[in-house]
Scaffold this active site. Structure first.
Site, PDB file in Angstrom:
ATOM      1  N   SER A  74      88.925  -8.190 -37.370  1.00  0.00           N
ATOM      2  CA  SER A  74      89.007  -8.875 -38.661  1.00  0.00           C
ATOM      3  C   SER A  74      87.817  -9.803 -38.877  1.00  0.00           C
ATOM      4  O   SER A  74      87.741 -10.499 -39.876  1.00  0.00           O
ATOM      5  CB  SER A  74      90.309  -9.672 -38.742  1.00  0.00           C
ATOM      6  OG  SER A  74      90.313 -10.644 -37.730  1.00  0.00           O
ATOM      7  N   ALA A  81      86.612 -13.249 -27.759  1.00  0.00           N
ATOM      8  CA  ALA A  81      87.629 -14.120 -27.157  1.00  0.00           C
ATOM      9  C   ALA A  81      88.341 -13.391 -26.014  1.00  0.00           C
ATOM     10  O   ALA A  81      88.566 -13.976 -24.943  1.00  0.00           O
ATOM     11  CB  ALA A  81      88.620 -14.577 -28.223  1.00  0.00           C
ATOM     12  N   ASP A 123      79.402 -15.137 -30.988  1.00  0.00           N
ATOM     13  CA  ASP A 123      80.852 -15.090 -30.738  1.00  0.00           C
ATOM     14  C   ASP A 123      81.184 -15.549 -29.318  1.00  0.00           C
ATOM     15  O   ASP A 123      82.127 -16.323 -29.111  1.00  0.00           O
ATOM     16  CB  ASP A 123      81.386 -13.659 -30.923  1.00  0.00           C
ATOM     17  CG  ASP A 123      81.310 -13.196 -32.376  1.00  0.00           C
ATOM     18  OD1 ASP A 123      80.521 -13.769 -33.140  1.00  0.00           O
ATOM     19  OD2 ASP A 123      82.041 -12.251 -32.725  1.00  0.00           O
TER      20      ASP A 123
HETATM   21  C1  MEV Z   1      79.884 -10.376 -36.211  1.00  0.00           C
HETATM   22  O1  MEV Z   1      80.954 -11.336 -36.119  1.00  0.00           O
HETATM   23  C2  MEV Z   1      78.624 -11.075 -36.577  1.00  0.00           C
HETATM   24  C3  MEV Z   1      77.352 -10.246 -36.589  1.00  0.00           C
HETATM   25  O2  MEV Z   1      76.287 -11.146 -36.894  1.00  0.00           O
HETATM   26  C4  MEV Z   1      77.086  -9.564 -35.262  1.00  0.00           C
HETATM   27  C5  MEV Z   1      76.734 -10.524 -34.134  1.00  0.00           C
HETATM   28  O3  MEV Z   1      76.373 -11.674 -34.403  1.00  0.00           O
HETATM   29  O4  MEV Z   1      76.822 -10.073 -32.975  1.00  0.00           O
HETATM   30  C6  MEV Z   1      77.410  -9.191 -37.664  1.00  0.00           C
END
Ligand code: MEV
Length: 289
Positions: A74, A81, A123
């Site tokens: 999502s 995580a 992330d």
């Molecule tokens: C995905 O949450 C975010 C993107 O910039 C990919 C990444 O940062 O690895 C699209």
């Protein structure tokens, strides 16, 4: 047996641009993923390239139980995580003694492998350390935590991060003269936003601009734009998609007293909404059940 949890994340600014070394701002948010790892000779866990890679990288075998409060696929960083919490639980259960920085680096290497080489450390950094983070290339800088009033809307449209990242890469290859200035402009928005972290009105304006640029990059979706427009009409300062796009989630920054109105406007568009705030804690050990 060891249980660890890690928070999800939202991109306030800069998704996709961060893949090309431009600055982005992301924040850890409250829903968490809980992972329990137990030593065992036979591996028992859901088929997941992320979890398999955690065991391969640590060179051990065990069973895993995942309990996630974060919707997967999502855009809320659930794969990062899961990876960070699994690595931390293995680290603990098998007495590996890796430091959090090493866990973050290993988790990034796994995301990169599963996303076929194209991923930013956003992330995995946010999930490991929590809080508000400025990411530029492989550099990460913690920003002072802010009490943003945010509503997250889940479009319930499934998307695939690797595919969206791939799509931007092919746009960039085919039309560098169009694509690169868009990526540059997104990076410039992140830097400007960083100078206005306590001005929600201004941040809203920047979110609106960032959303338009993500649409131009080709990662929008009609349902995401519908939710963005509904939030703005309900009084949000600004709104944008968050994460890889093509589906998944959007965020709206709002005056506190309008949060439930904004959430209601999102839900009226056949989507789910929840109100959220910063999680200053990153990955952490939980009491075993
Ligand atoms: C995905 O949450 C975010 C993107 O910039 C990919 C990444 O940062 O690895 C699209």
């Amino acid at each position: 047996m060891a249980t660890w949890s890690a928070p999800g994340k939202i991109f306030l600014f800069g998704e996709h641009a961060v893949v090309y070394g431009k600055p982005g701002i992301a924040m850890a948010i409250k829903p968490r993923v809980f992972v329990t790892v137990r030593k065992s000779r036979v591996a028992h866990h859901a088929k997941s390239p992320y979890i398999d890679s955690c065991f391969d990288m640590m060179g051990v075998r065990g069973s895993v139980y995942v309990n996630s409060q974060l919707a997967s696929s999502s855009g809320l960083g659930s794969s990062a995580a899961v990876t960070v919490a699994t690595l931390s639980a293995i680290n603990d259960e098998f007495g590996k003694k890796h430091r959090p920085e090493e866990i973050a680096d290993m988790a990034f290497a796994i995301e990169k492998k599963v996303q076929k080489g194209r991923a930013s450390p956003t992330d995995t950094t946010v999930s490991t350390f929590g809080g508000l983070v400025l990411i530029t290339g492989t550099k990460r800088r913690r920003l002072p935590p802010q009490n943003f009033q945010l509503v997250v809307g889940n479009s319930l449209v499934q998307h695939n991060t690797a595919r969206m990242v791939e799509q931007v890469a092919s746009f960039r290859q085919k039309s560098p003269d169009i694509c690169n200035p868009i990526i540059e402009a997104i990076g410039a928005i992140s830097l400007s936003a960083m100078r206005h972290l306590n001005d929600a009105n201004k941040l809203g304006e920047y979110m609106n601009m960032n959303h338009a640029l993500l649409d131009a990059l080709g990662v929008g979706h009609p349902q995401l734009s519908r939710l963005v427009l509904a939030s703005r009409a309900a009084g949000a300062y600004g709104a944008k998609l968050t994460g890889a796009g093509g589906g998944g989630c959007m965020i709206a920054i709002c005056p506190k007293h309008l949060k439930s109105r904004v959430a209601g406007a999102i839900e009226a568009c056949d989507a789910r909404a929840f109100s959220t705030s910063i999680d200053t804690e990153g990955v952490r050990k939980e009491k075993d059940a």
